[in-house]
Design a protein around this motif. Sequence first.
Motif, PDB file in Angstrom:
ATOM      1  N   GLY B 102       0.862  -1.074  -0.061  1.00 48.88           N
ATOM      2  CA  GLY B 102      -0.135  -0.186   0.035  1.00 48.88           C
ATOM      3  C   GLY B 102       0.711   1.219  -0.033  1.00 48.88           C
ATOM      4  O   GLY B 102       0.609   2.177  -0.796  1.00 48.88           O
ATOM      5  N   VAL B 103       1.776   1.111   0.742  1.00 48.06           N
ATOM      6  CA  VAL B 103       2.839   2.387   0.912  1.00 48.06           C
ATOM      7  C   VAL B 103       3.563   2.609  -0.369  1.00 48.06           C
ATOM      8  O   VAL B 103       3.699   3.982  -0.901  1.00 48.06           O
ATOM      9  N   GLY B 104       4.052   1.566  -0.798  1.00 49.21           N
ATOM     10  CA  GLY B 104       4.713   1.586  -2.036  1.00 49.21           C
ATOM     11  C   GLY B 104       3.856   2.082  -3.489  1.00 49.21           C
ATOM     12  O   GLY B 104       4.429   2.989  -4.209  1.00 49.21           O
ATOM     13  N   LEU B 105       2.788   1.700  -3.411  1.00 49.02           N
ATOM     14  CA  LEU B 105       2.084   1.884  -4.581  1.00 49.02           C
ATOM     15  C   LEU B 105       1.517   3.463  -4.329  1.00 49.02           C
ATOM     16  O   LEU B 105       1.256   3.809  -5.375  1.00 49.02           O
ATOM     17  N   SER B 106       1.318   3.722  -3.377  1.00 51.34           N
ATOM     18  CA  SER B 106       0.909   5.153  -2.871  1.00 51.34           C
ATOM     19  C   SER B 106       2.023   6.100  -3.550  1.00 51.34           C
ATOM     20  O   SER B 106       1.704   6.966  -4.429  1.00 51.34           O
ATOM     21  N   PHE B 107       3.252   5.951  -2.930  1.00 48.08           N
ATOM     22  CA  PHE B 107       4.207   6.725  -3.350  1.00 48.08           C
ATOM     23  C   PHE B 107       4.641   6.728  -5.070  1.00 48.08           C
ATOM     24  O   PHE B 107       4.460   7.830  -5.683  1.00 48.08           O
ATOM     25  N   PHE B 108       4.629   5.578  -5.388  1.00 45.27           N
ATOM     26  CA  PHE B 108       4.522   5.243  -7.035  1.00 45.27           C
ATOM     27  C   PHE B 108       3.747   6.031  -7.824  1.00 45.27           C
ATOM     28  O   PHE B 108       4.109   6.671  -8.765  1.00 45.27           O
ATOM     29  N   SER B 109       2.347   5.987  -7.301  1.00 45.90           N
ATOM     30  CA  SER B 109       1.166   6.600  -8.179  1.00 45.90           C
ATOM     31  C   SER B 109       1.469   8.297  -8.047  1.00 45.90           C
ATOM     32  O   SER B 109       1.158   8.654  -9.105  1.00 45.90           O
ATOM     33  N   VAL B 110       1.719   8.658  -6.931  1.00 50.33           N
ATOM     34  CA  VAL B 110       1.758  10.185  -6.632  1.00 50.33           C
ATOM     35  C   VAL B 110       2.786  10.627  -7.561  1.00 50.33           C
ATOM     36  O   VAL B 110       2.889  11.758  -8.356  1.00 50.33           O
ATOM     37  N   ILE B 111       4.161   9.947  -7.556  1.00 50.19           N
ATOM     38  CA  ILE B 111       5.275  10.395  -8.176  1.00 50.19           C
ATOM     39  C   ILE B 111       5.200  10.226  -9.790  1.00 50.19           C
ATOM     40  O   ILE B 111       5.349  11.213 -10.432  1.00 50.19           O
ATOM     41  N   TRP B 119       1.989  18.785 -11.038  1.00 51.82           N
ATOM     42  CA  TRP B 119       2.149  18.497  -9.516  1.00 51.82           C
ATOM     43  C   TRP B 119       0.863  18.952  -8.662  1.00 51.82           C
ATOM     44  O   TRP B 119       0.754  18.377  -7.520  1.00 51.82           O
ATOM     45  N   LEU B 120      -0.124  19.678  -9.303  1.00 56.09           N
ATOM     46  CA  LEU B 120      -1.396  19.847  -8.792  1.00 56.09           C
ATOM     47  C   LEU B 120      -2.132  18.663  -8.566  1.00 56.09           C
ATOM     48  O   LEU B 120      -2.776  18.203  -7.648  1.00 56.09           O
ATOM     49  N   ALA B 121      -2.189  17.976  -9.761  1.00 56.03           N
ATOM     50  CA  ALA B 121      -2.954  16.784  -9.950  1.00 56.03           C
ATOM     51  C   ALA B 121      -2.279  15.746  -9.131  1.00 56.03           C
ATOM     52  O   ALA B 121      -3.088  14.943  -8.137  1.00 56.03           O
ATOM     53  N   ALA B 122      -1.013  15.462  -8.665  1.00 51.39           N
ATOM     54  CA  ALA B 122      -0.236  14.561  -7.920  1.00 51.39           C
ATOM     55  C   ALA B 122      -0.459  15.069  -6.356  1.00 51.39           C
ATOM     56  O   ALA B 122      -0.794  13.929  -5.597  1.00 51.39           O
ATOM     57  N   THR B 123      -0.717  16.302  -6.110  1.00 52.55           N
ATOM     58  CA  THR B 123      -0.682  16.739  -4.743  1.00 52.55           C
ATOM     59  C   THR B 123      -2.417  16.164  -4.202  1.00 52.55           C
ATOM     60  O   THR B 123      -2.466  15.916  -3.201  1.00 52.55           O
ATOM     61  N   VAL B 124      -3.412  16.541  -5.451  1.00 52.42           N
ATOM     62  CA  VAL B 124      -4.558  16.098  -4.991  1.00 52.42           C
ATOM     63  C   VAL B 124      -4.797  14.680  -4.791  1.00 52.42           C
ATOM     64  O   VAL B 124      -5.557  14.050  -3.903  1.00 52.42           O
ATOM     65  N   LEU B 125      -4.042  13.978  -5.728  1.00 57.94           N
ATOM     66  CA  LEU B 125      -4.189  12.466  -5.539  1.00 57.94           C
ATOM     67  C   LEU B 125      -3.366  12.017  -4.169  1.00 57.94           C
ATOM     68  O   LEU B 125      -3.956  11.022  -3.568  1.00 57.94           O
ATOM     69  N   ALA B 126      -2.490  12.792  -3.812  1.00 55.14           N
ATOM     70  CA  ALA B 126      -1.826  12.446  -2.319  1.00 55.14           C
ATOM     71  C   ALA B 126      -2.987  12.590  -1.281  1.00 55.14           C
ATOM     72  O   ALA B 126      -2.969  11.888  -0.429  1.00 55.14           O
ATOM     73  N   TRP B 163      -9.459  16.243 -13.938  1.00 59.04           N
ATOM     74  CA  TRP B 163      -9.491  17.870 -14.715  1.00 59.04           C
ATOM     75  C   TRP B 163      -8.160  18.601 -14.322  1.00 59.04           C
ATOM     76  O   TRP B 163      -7.715  18.827 -15.386  1.00 59.04           O
ATOM     77  N   ALA B 164      -7.773  18.204 -13.227  1.00 62.71           N
ATOM     78  CA  ALA B 164      -6.390  18.919 -12.778  1.00 62.71           C
ATOM     79  C   ALA B 164      -5.325  18.413 -13.620  1.00 62.71           C
ATOM     80  O   ALA B 164      -4.338  19.064 -14.152  1.00 62.71           O
ATOM     81  N   ALA B 165      -5.191  17.301 -13.757  1.00 63.78           N
ATOM     82  CA  ALA B 165      -4.470  16.362 -14.877  1.00 63.78           C
ATOM     83  C   ALA B 165      -4.128  17.159 -16.164  1.00 63.78           C
ATOM     84  O   ALA B 165      -3.111  17.381 -16.707  1.00 63.78           O
ATOM     85  N   VAL B 166      -5.191  17.690 -16.621  1.00 64.43           N
ATOM     86  CA  VAL B 166      -5.273  18.011 -18.064  1.00 64.43           C
ATOM     87  C   VAL B 166      -5.032  19.741 -18.000  1.00 64.43           C
ATOM     88  O   VAL B 166      -4.446  20.028 -18.820  1.00 64.43           O
ATOM     89  N   THR B 167      -5.757  20.459 -17.157  1.00 62.63           N
ATOM     90  CA  THR B 167      -5.768  21.823 -17.070  1.00 62.63           C
ATOM     91  C   THR B 167      -4.617  22.508 -16.136  1.00 62.63           C
ATOM     92  O   THR B 167      -4.392  23.386 -16.561  1.00 62.63           O
ATOM     93  N   GLY B 168      -4.283  21.710 -15.050  1.00 60.46           N
ATOM     94  CA  GLY B 168      -3.700  22.319 -14.127  1.00 60.46           C
ATOM     95  C   GLY B 168      -3.965  23.318 -13.103  1.00 60.46           C
ATOM     96  O   GLY B 168      -3.481  23.951 -12.607  1.00 60.46           O
ATOM     97  N   ASP B 169      -5.475  23.332 -13.085  1.00 60.98           N
ATOM     98  CA  ASP B 169      -6.097  24.223 -12.189  1.00 60.98           C
ATOM     99  C   ASP B 169      -7.371  23.368 -11.853  1.00 60.98           C
ATOM    100  O   ASP B 169      -7.805  22.189 -12.481  1.00 60.98           O
ATOM    101  N   ILE B 170      -8.042  24.223 -10.945  1.00 60.87           N
ATOM    102  CA  ILE B 170      -9.323  23.457 -10.371  1.00 60.87           C
ATOM    103  C   ILE B 170     -10.281  24.541 -10.495  1.00 60.87           C
ATOM    104  O   ILE B 170     -10.080  25.528  -9.952  1.00 60.87           O
TER     105      ILE B 170
END
Lengths: 44, 303
Positions: B102-111, B119-126, B163-170
Amino acid sequence: MTLKDDRILEIRRRQKSRALVMALLLGAFVLLIYGITIVRMTGK
Amino acid sequence: MTASVIEADQSLPAEWRDFLALTKPRVMSLVVFTGLCGLLVAPAPIHPIIGFTAILCIALGAGAAAALNMWYEADLDALMKRTASRPLPAGRMDRQSALHFGVGLSFFSVILMGFATNWLAATVLAVSILFYVLVYTVWLKRRTPQNIVIGGAAGAFPPVIGWAAVTGDITLLPILLFTLIFLWTPPHFWALSLFVRSDYAAAGVPMLPVVSGPTVTRQQIALYTIPMAAAAIAPWPLGLAGAIYGIAASLLSAAFFLLSLQVLFNRATEPAGMKPEKRLFAYSVLYLFAVFGALVLDRWILA
């Protein structure tokens, strides 16, 4: 064949199937990173 | 060393299928779909490889959160019929493997999300993973019948991430989609928890039907349906979606409300008499798929 031999065979079978899945995932990951890099470099 | 000690030390390694089961693939399908819709309705193009990676990261993040949830709740899962056959309570995997996975997959998906999209999309995912694990699983679930109300936010993040992954905003539309899933979660889970109430009671989980009884739960289901429908229809009058979406969302929400009224007037206390609850639970899944599908269809036809 003893119970212990059966157990060792089962452990080997599971290790082999996990290693195979991991190898496939790593291969897919390499391809994905390659694709992302190309997209990023070309800026498309 | 005796044979018995050797055998005790050699616990079988988990099968790869058990690691897959840790990610709750069936729950993931709804998460992936809403994330994909968030990505498809965003007003900007995205390269298919980057889009695929974003959806993959949402799926992996959801899987990681599910694995950490199962790691933390292994004792609870063992007490409930519905969850007793999961890899940890069934003894097919040790807890440490689930934690590491679980921890490994969390870091992997966010990075990966950060590098592939932004990094906005990554932050919201985290945030969504942390919210599900820390706020819902660790803090709320065993403490309050409001667990699913607040914790429902965790499942509402995917369209925002897409949405954030495409536009970089919310902007307003992804916030409305977040609100829709946030308000949809309580009726969805309370309908389920009504007919598996004995399971939750046996495990000591303070779900609303266990703490306040079926009547209060049925009232709350009907009450939550009203703001949920408002959030679903809102993009239409606000000019964020067209008539196709507006009409579809209105009809689907009306059907949801009618089914919630059937639940409200049901007096059964045993699962055998809870057909309206089972119907609402099944429909609620279809509802979310259909509303998000209608939004994508509307956007594509308008485009």
